[in-house]
Design a protein around this motif. Sequence first.
Motif, PDB file in Angstrom:
ATOM      1  N   LEU A   3      41.135  55.290  23.757  1.00 42.73           N
ATOM      2  CA  LEU A   3      40.383  55.847  24.879  1.00 42.73           C
ATOM      3  C   LEU A   3      40.535  54.908  26.060  1.00 42.73           C
ATOM      4  O   LEU A   3      40.355  53.703  25.932  1.00 42.73           O
ATOM      5  CB  LEU A   3      38.903  55.993  24.516  1.00 42.73           C
ATOM      6  N   PHE A   4      40.897  55.476  27.200  1.00 48.72           N
ATOM      7  CA  PHE A   4      41.087  54.690  28.412  1.00 48.72           C
ATOM      8  C   PHE A   4      39.896  54.941  29.334  1.00 48.72           C
ATOM      9  O   PHE A   4      39.752  56.018  29.906  1.00 48.72           O
ATOM     10  CB  PHE A   4      42.404  55.096  29.083  1.00 48.72           C
ATOM     11  N   ILE A   5      39.019  53.928  29.448  1.00 48.94           N
ATOM     12  CA  ILE A   5      37.801  54.032  30.254  1.00 48.94           C
ATOM     13  C   ILE A   5      37.927  53.111  31.462  1.00 48.94           C
ATOM     14  O   ILE A   5      38.288  51.943  31.319  1.00 48.94           O
ATOM     15  CB  ILE A   5      36.556  53.618  29.441  1.00 48.94           C
ATOM     16  N   THR A   6      37.638  53.641  32.639  1.00 47.22           N
ATOM     17  CA  THR A   6      37.614  52.787  33.826  1.00 47.22           C
ATOM     18  C   THR A   6      36.204  52.763  34.405  1.00 47.22           C
ATOM     19  O   THR A   6      35.465  53.742  34.326  1.00 47.22           O
ATOM     20  CB  THR A   6      38.608  53.270  34.896  1.00 47.22           C
ATOM     21  N   ILE A   7      35.867  51.614  34.967  1.00 46.99           N
ATOM     22  CA  ILE A   7      34.571  51.425  35.611  1.00 46.99           C
ATOM     23  C   ILE A   7      34.826  51.248  37.101  1.00 46.99           C
ATOM     24  O   ILE A   7      35.573  50.360  37.509  1.00 46.99           O
ATOM     25  CB  ILE A   7      33.834  50.185  35.060  1.00 46.99           C
ATOM     26  N   GLU A   8      34.218  52.101  37.905  1.00 45.35           N
ATOM     27  CA  GLU A   8      34.451  52.084  39.345  1.00 45.35           C
ATOM     28  C   GLU A   8      33.139  51.927  40.105  1.00 45.35           C
ATOM     29  O   GLU A   8      32.056  52.189  39.561  1.00 45.35           O
ATOM     30  CB  GLU A   8      35.133  53.381  39.787  1.00 45.35           C
ATOM     31  N   CYS A  91      38.656  49.170  31.688  1.00 44.22           N
ATOM     32  CA  CYS A  91      39.259  48.518  32.841  1.00 44.22           C
ATOM     33  C   CYS A  91      38.329  48.546  34.051  1.00 44.22           C
ATOM     34  O   CYS A  91      37.829  49.601  34.439  1.00 44.22           O
ATOM     35  CB  CYS A  91      40.578  49.203  33.194  1.00 44.22           C
ATOM     36  N   ASP A  92      38.108  47.363  34.613  1.00 46.76           N
ATOM     37  CA  ASP A  92      37.322  47.209  35.843  1.00 46.76           C
ATOM     38  C   ASP A  92      38.235  47.565  37.015  1.00 46.76           C
ATOM     39  O   ASP A  92      39.050  46.763  37.439  1.00 46.76           O
ATOM     40  CB  ASP A  92      36.854  45.742  35.917  1.00 46.76           C
ATOM     41  N   ARG A  93      38.088  48.801  37.500  1.00 48.42           N
ATOM     42  CA  ARG A  93      38.866  49.411  38.584  1.00 48.42           C
ATOM     43  C   ARG A  93      40.213  49.951  38.110  1.00 48.42           C
ATOM     44  O   ARG A  93      40.845  49.417  37.208  1.00 48.42           O
ATOM     45  CB  ARG A  93      39.087  48.458  39.766  1.00 48.42           C
ATOM     46  N   PHE A  94      40.631  51.050  38.772  1.00 53.22           N
ATOM     47  CA  PHE A  94      41.952  51.635  38.534  1.00 53.22           C
ATOM     48  C   PHE A  94      42.285  52.469  39.773  1.00 53.22           C
ATOM     49  O   PHE A  94      41.916  52.097  40.886  1.00 53.22           O
ATOM     50  CB  PHE A  94      41.961  52.453  37.231  1.00 53.22           C
ATOM     51  N   ILE A  95      42.942  53.579  39.611  1.00 50.56           N
ATOM     52  CA  ILE A  95      43.452  54.353  40.740  1.00 50.56           C
ATOM     53  C   ILE A  95      42.366  54.806  41.718  1.00 50.56           C
ATOM     54  O   ILE A  95      42.594  54.869  42.930  1.00 50.56           O
ATOM     55  CB  ILE A  95      44.275  55.579  40.252  1.00 50.56           C
ATOM     56  N   ASP A  96      41.171  55.096  41.223  1.00 49.09           N
ATOM     57  CA  ASP A  96      40.105  55.592  42.109  1.00 49.09           C
ATOM     58  C   ASP A  96      39.708  54.556  43.160  1.00 49.09           C
ATOM     59  O   ASP A  96      39.289  54.917  44.259  1.00 49.09           O
ATOM     60  CB  ASP A  96      38.888  56.025  41.288  1.00 49.09           C
ATOM     61  N   SER A  97      39.846  53.278  42.834  1.00 52.32           N
ATOM     62  CA  SER A  97      39.560  52.244  43.831  1.00 52.32           C
ATOM     63  C   SER A  97      40.505  52.369  45.019  1.00 52.32           C
ATOM     64  O   SER A  97      40.083  52.259  46.177  1.00 52.32           O
ATOM     65  CB  SER A  97      39.692  50.842  43.215  1.00 52.32           C
ATOM     66  N   LEU A 128      38.163  58.680  30.915  1.00 49.30           N
ATOM     67  CA  LEU A 128      36.786  58.695  31.399  1.00 49.30           C
ATOM     68  C   LEU A 128      36.617  57.618  32.464  1.00 49.30           C
ATOM     69  O   LEU A 128      37.093  56.493  32.292  1.00 49.30           O
ATOM     70  CB  LEU A 128      35.816  58.425  30.242  1.00 49.30           C
ATOM     71  N   THR A 129      35.948  57.975  33.553  1.00 49.94           N
ATOM     72  CA  THR A 129      35.644  57.008  34.608  1.00 49.94           C
ATOM     73  C   THR A 129      34.145  57.006  34.862  1.00 49.94           C
ATOM     74  O   THR A 129      33.549  58.054  35.103  1.00 49.94           O
ATOM     75  CB  THR A 129      36.385  57.363  35.918  1.00 49.94           C
ATOM     76  N   LEU A 130      33.532  55.838  34.773  1.00 45.04           N
ATOM     77  CA  LEU A 130      32.111  55.681  35.064  1.00 45.04           C
ATOM     78  C   LEU A 130      31.975  55.146  36.486  1.00 45.04           C
ATOM     79  O   LEU A 130      32.461  54.044  36.779  1.00 45.04           O
ATOM     80  CB  LEU A 130      31.465  54.730  34.063  1.00 45.04           C
ATOM     81  N   TYR A 131      31.361  55.919  37.336  1.00 42.42           N
ATOM     82  CA  TYR A 131      31.181  55.544  38.738  1.00 42.42           C
ATOM     83  C   TYR A 131      29.796  54.948  38.912  1.00 42.42           C
ATOM     84  O   TYR A 131      28.791  55.659  38.890  1.00 42.42           O
ATOM     85  CB  TYR A 131      31.377  56.779  39.621  1.00 42.42           C
TER      86      TYR A 131
END
Length: 204
Positions: A3-8, A91-97, A128-131
């Motif tokens: 699972l690839f989770i990003t935190i934005e 991951c702390d930040r990804f494309i949405d940043s 999944l991205t947690l904003y």
Amino acid sequence: MSLFITIEGPEGSGKSTIVNEIKEVLSEKYPVITTREPGGIKISEDIRNIILDDANAMDYRTEALLFAASRRQHLVEKVLPALNEGMIVICDRFIDSSLAYQGHARGIGMDDIRTINEFAIEGKYPDLTLYLRVEPEVGLSRIRENAREINRLDKETIEFHQHVVEGYDQLLSMYPERIKLVDAAQSVEKVLADCLEIIYECLK
């Protein structure tokens, strides 16, 4: 199950803290690694130092391209291998940043930023991205209170940081299936609980 989770979120939203807290909880049941952008591997950390160094004034498109280059190498060298091994990657930040900061706040345009980043990631968006949403005034005051190192982006105007939040809000409406909103103005304990509830739903 990989699972690839990003935190934005904007500056001072508590991403780094929450990334570590989530890992501590999930590691009891799942294989988990954490990483960050820009960074996570040597090349990307070197690029991070260039981007965030207050002495390096740079063109906005140069900044955007450096982020994309860092992202590409980080993805192929660290993220994808871990996912292929069945791990949860946080991951702390990804494309949405890039979309929020360079696309919206810098005024380059989300379409152009999306194009160069889709070249970099080859369609590998997070599962999944947690904003973590917090008002700029609150986030920046947290940075000052916690005596965190101030980087080049932290020193942007309050208007810039407001545009960053606007950009994230737009992304939330554009990708409601992937991006989930968490109120980062709450206590760390409540933010963590909200994040875990969303993640466990995704893991079902």
